[in-house]
Design an enzyme around this catalytic site. Structure first.
Site, short mmCIF file in Angstrom:
data_model
loop_
_atom_site.label_atom_id
_atom_site.label_comp_id
_atom_site.label_asym_id
_atom_site.label_seq_id
_atom_site.Cartn_x
_atom_site.Cartn_y
_atom_site.Cartn_z
N PHE A 166 0.81 -1.23 0.00
CA PHE A 166 0.00 0.00 0.00
C PHE A 166 0.84 1.28 0.00
O PHE A 166 0.34 2.34 -0.34
CB PHE A 166 -0.94 0.01 1.22
CG PHE A 166 -0.26 0.46 2.49
CD1 PHE A 166 -0.12 1.81 2.79
CD2 PHE A 166 0.27 -0.46 3.39
CE1 PHE A 166 0.53 2.23 3.95
CE2 PHE A 166 0.92 -0.05 4.54
CZ PHE A 166 1.05 1.31 4.82
N GLU A 193 -4.94 -3.88 -2.05
CA GLU A 193 -6.38 -3.67 -1.96
C GLU A 193 -6.72 -2.44 -1.12
O GLU A 193 -7.86 -2.01 -1.07
CB GLU A 193 -7.07 -4.93 -1.41
CG GLU A 193 -6.80 -5.26 0.05
CD GLU A 193 -5.44 -5.95 0.30
OE1 GLU A 193 -4.50 -5.75 -0.50
OE2 GLU A 193 -5.34 -6.65 1.32
N SER A 243 5.43 -6.91 3.25
CA SER A 243 6.00 -7.25 4.56
C SER A 243 6.81 -8.55 4.50
O SER A 243 6.62 -9.39 3.60
CB SER A 243 4.87 -7.41 5.58
OG SER A 243 4.04 -8.49 5.19
N CYS A 298 9.48 1.97 3.23
CA CYS A 298 10.35 0.85 3.58
C CYS A 298 11.77 1.34 3.81
O CYS A 298 12.60 0.63 4.35
CB CYS A 298 10.32 -0.21 2.50
SG CYS A 298 11.12 0.31 1.00
N GLU A 397 9.09 -3.97 13.02
CA GLU A 397 8.93 -2.83 12.11
C GLU A 397 7.64 -2.11 12.53
O GLU A 397 6.56 -2.71 12.50
CB GLU A 397 8.80 -3.33 10.67
CG GLU A 397 8.69 -2.20 9.66
CD GLU A 397 8.52 -2.69 8.22
OE1 GLU A 397 7.95 -3.77 8.01
OE2 GLU A 397 8.98 -1.97 7.31
P1 NAD Z 1 1.63 -6.63 3.10
O1 NAD Z 1 2.68 -7.67 3.13
O2 NAD Z 1 0.57 -6.65 4.12
O3 NAD Z 1 0.87 -6.67 1.68
C1 NAD Z 1 1.59 -6.74 0.47
C2 NAD Z 1 0.73 -7.47 -0.56
O4 NAD Z 1 0.49 -8.80 -0.11
C3 NAD Z 1 -0.62 -6.82 -0.79
O5 NAD Z 1 -0.89 -6.82 -2.17
C4 NAD Z 1 -1.58 -7.72 -0.02
O6 NAD Z 1 -2.84 -7.80 -0.62
C5 NAD Z 1 -0.90 -9.06 -0.07
N1 NAD Z 1 -1.19 -9.87 1.13
C6 NAD Z 1 -1.50 -9.42 2.39
N2 NAD Z 1 -1.65 -10.44 3.24
C7 NAD Z 1 -1.44 -11.57 2.53
C8 NAD Z 1 -1.44 -12.96 2.86
N3 NAD Z 1 -1.71 -13.37 4.09
N4 NAD Z 1 -1.16 -13.85 1.89
C9 NAD Z 1 -0.88 -13.44 0.63
N5 NAD Z 1 -0.88 -12.13 0.26
C10 NAD Z 1 -1.15 -11.21 1.18
O7 NAD Z 1 2.40 -5.22 3.08
P2 NAD Z 1 1.80 -3.75 3.18
O8 NAD Z 1 1.30 -3.52 4.57
O9 NAD Z 1 0.88 -3.49 2.05
O10 NAD Z 1 3.12 -2.87 2.93
C11 NAD Z 1 4.01 -2.52 3.96
C12 NAD Z 1 5.19 -3.46 4.03
O11 NAD Z 1 5.87 -3.50 2.78
C13 NAD Z 1 6.24 -3.02 5.05
O12 NAD Z 1 6.73 -4.15 5.71
C14 NAD Z 1 7.33 -2.38 4.19
O13 NAD Z 1 8.61 -2.39 4.78
C15 NAD Z 1 7.27 -3.28 2.99
N6 NAD Z 1 7.85 -2.63 1.82
C16 NAD Z 1 9.06 -3.09 1.39
C17 NAD Z 1 9.67 -2.49 0.30
C18 NAD Z 1 11.00 -2.96 -0.19
O14 NAD Z 1 11.38 -2.63 -1.31
N7 NAD Z 1 11.76 -3.72 0.59
C19 NAD Z 1 9.03 -1.42 -0.36
C20 NAD Z 1 7.78 -1.00 0.11
C21 NAD Z 1 7.20 -1.62 1.20
#
Ligand code: NAD
Length: 512
Positions: A166, A193, A243, A298, A397
């Site tokens: 997101f 989403e 994440s 991130c 985090e």
């Molecule tokens: P998230 O992991 O909750 O969601 C990421 C994606 O995975 C979304 O599209 C979501 O719909 C999907 N998802 C969520 N739960 C799931 C599950 N149980 N099974 C399968 N898919 C699932 O992450 P977020 O909260 O949207 O974003 C924040 C996180 O992203 C932070 O940890 C941040 O550090 C990380 N991030 C990392 C980078 C990088 O380049 N390292 C860049 C941006 C964000």
């Protein structure tokens, strides 16, 4: 001009008042038949901006099938024709920058300035994608045996899938599909989403730029859609950003299904401040990188390790953090709200844990007053000193505007601390000593390293990377490494018989 948000998205919706996010399958924006929907909410006001479907298995299959069918012709489309689409696309993004930024800010919460930055960093990848042909070149060796040549061709993989978080709903989708498509693949994107609207507008502009039907497809959803993409036999590669918990699951599941996978994941980024650093610049940069975008980057600096006499800078750091303005993104304050009420509750719980575990709460950002926005998910700048590596606020985090300040006696002690943290996404050192900076750069086990640069996100001439729990898979999502990720090498060994020279002799041994 009508856009997705005010035209064809209203069909088959639970309520006609709020637009619904369509799927993109085979070049058509279509309404999902799903019975499961969630709301896209403005985090500053709680206004419902749109509804997003959790796509059905049938719809995921249809998107993958469309991508698979389109691959047959797209992979043969000349490099120049592919490049011209991305040249046009970058122009369209530029022309729509203000509209895209307003949309992004409304659904994600970040300030308009940060929203433009989010789009701009993605735009840079689109510009790079337009030139990808120069990186997708094979090698040629003449006469590896008499009259025999060997060469490599760098071919696209087929259907690739992208799953995005997101916090950068423009930049991160743009890290993925332009590179994959420019390399000759077709793509199925699964946006976050929580804020899919700007992503969909960018997708719409890509189609307007000339991406052919089926080459780019979009399905919305959460866990089950992601699992379906990880398992689907026609998907050849999965690119994930999000994440560590979810990324680890995606890596394992998609790898088990035989796919190429790259997962860019969570972070706990340390700033190491030496006492010889430029005080004014360093304090300003620390405050911007810790609290900007409400800490939901991130690459946010969420831990400051003050070395030696720099530990006396805490009051000044607190004073600067206190001056930051909080508000709705559209008013362009210093920081906007966090993405959801659930995210705010999680951040509050971690702040409470920090207090309970004995850290000193120098600045408490819980319950800030934001005039005109009583319902926003606001958390103000929060600063802890006296943080220890055993505390939850250090180990987890937080992904909010919370800075943990720690002390170290020496640079070596600081390096040891950073390297002992499970995450290795980004870090920065602030110093005027070239020798110290060089030692840090060499010894630190972190993907992105800044030297007097707080958020060292690489431009697309390089690739984003990561170390330890911040990354799984060896290749990054954009830049040169993305070309390797989205292609495979074929090695051809060839001999052409010259009619005049042919002896007609039959070879019975295995040789070149
Ligand atoms: P998230 O992991 O909750 O969601 C990421 C994606 O995975 C979304 O599209 C979501 O719909 C999907 N998802 C969520 N739960 C799931 C599950 N149980 N099974 C399968 N898919 C699932 O992450 P977020 O909260 O949207 O974003 C924040 C996180 O992203 C932070 O940890 C941040 O550090 C990380 N991030 C990392 C980078 C990088 O380049 N390292 C860049 C941006 C964000």
């Amino acid at each position: 001009m009508q856009t997705l948000l005010d035209s064809n998205t209203r069909h088959g919706t639970p309520s006609a008042d709020v637009p619904t996010m369509p799927l993109l399958i085979g070049g058509r924006f279509v309404a999902s038949e799903s019975l499961e929907w969630r709301e896209v909410v403005n985090p500053a006001t709680q206004a419902v901006l749109a509804r997003v479907p959790m796509a059905t298995d049938k719809e995921v299959d249809a998107a993958v099938a469309a991508a698979r069918a389109a691959f047959a012709t797209w992979k043969k489309t000349p490099l120049g024709a592919r490049a011209r689409i991305f040249l046009k696309y970058q122009q369209l993004i530029r022309e729509h920058m203000a509209e895209l930024a307003a949309l992004l800010s409304a659904e994600q919460g970040k300030t308009l300035a940060d929203a433009e930055g989010d789009i701009f960093r993605g735009l840079e990848v689109v510009e790079h994608a337009a030139n990808i042909g120069s990186l997708q070149l094979g090698e040629f060796a003449e006469n590896v045996a008499g009259g025999v040549d060997t060469y490599t061709v760098i071919q696209p993989l087929g259907v690739c899938a992208g799953i995005t978080p997101f916090n950068f709903p423009a930049m991160i989708p743009l890290w993925m599909f332009p590179m994959a498509i420019a390399c000759g693949n077709t793509f199925v994107l699964k946006p976050s989403e929580q804020d899919p609207m700007v992503t969909m507008r960018l997708v719409e502009l890509a189609m307007q730029a000339g991406v052919p039907a089926g080459v780019l497809n979009v399905v919305h959803g959460g866990e089950s859609v992601v699992n379906a993409l990880c398992d689907h036999p026609s998907v050849k590669a999965v690119s994930f950003v999000g994440s560590t918990r979810v990324g680890t699951h995606v890596y394992q599941r998609a790898s088990l299904a035989g796919k190429r996978v790259q997962c860019m994941m969570g972070a706990k980024n340390h700033a190491v401040v030496l006492p010889d650093a430029n005080r004014e610049q360093t304090l300003n940069q620390l405050v911007g990188a810790a609290f900007g975008a409400a800490g939901q980057r991130c690459m946010a600096l969420s831990v400051a390790v003050l070395v030696g006499e720099a530990q006396a800078w805490i009051p000044e750091l607190v004073a600067r953090a206190r001056t930051l303005k909080i508000g709705a993104g559209c008013d362009n304050p210093d920081l906007g709200p966090v993405i959801s009420g659930a995210a705010r509750s999680r951040i509050h719980a971690l702040i409470e844990a920090g207090v309970a575990e004995g850290a000193t709460l120098e600045l408490d950002g819980r319950h800030p007053e934001v005039a005109g926005y009583p319902d926003g998910n606001f958390v103000g700048p929060t600063l802890f000193s006296g943080v220890r590596d055993t505390m939850r606020i250090y180990r987890e985090e937080i992904f909010g505007p919370v800075l943990c300040v720690m002390g170290a006696d020496t640079l070596d002690e600081a390096i040891k601390l950073v390297n002992a943290n499970p995450n290795g996404n980004g870090t920065a050192i602030f110093t005027q000593s070239g020798a110290a900076a060089r030692r840090f750069q060499e010894e630190i086990d972190v993907g992105q390293v800044g030297i007097n640069v707080p958020i060292p996100v690489p431009v697309p001439l390089f690739s984003f990377t990561g170390s330890r729990a911040s990354k799984l898979g060896d290749l990054g999502p954009y830049g040169k490494q993305a070309v390797l990720f989205y292609t495979q090498t074929k090695t051809v060994t060839s001999r052409w018989f010259d009619d005049d020279a042919s002896s007609g002799r039959i070879h019975t041994t295995i040789s070149l």
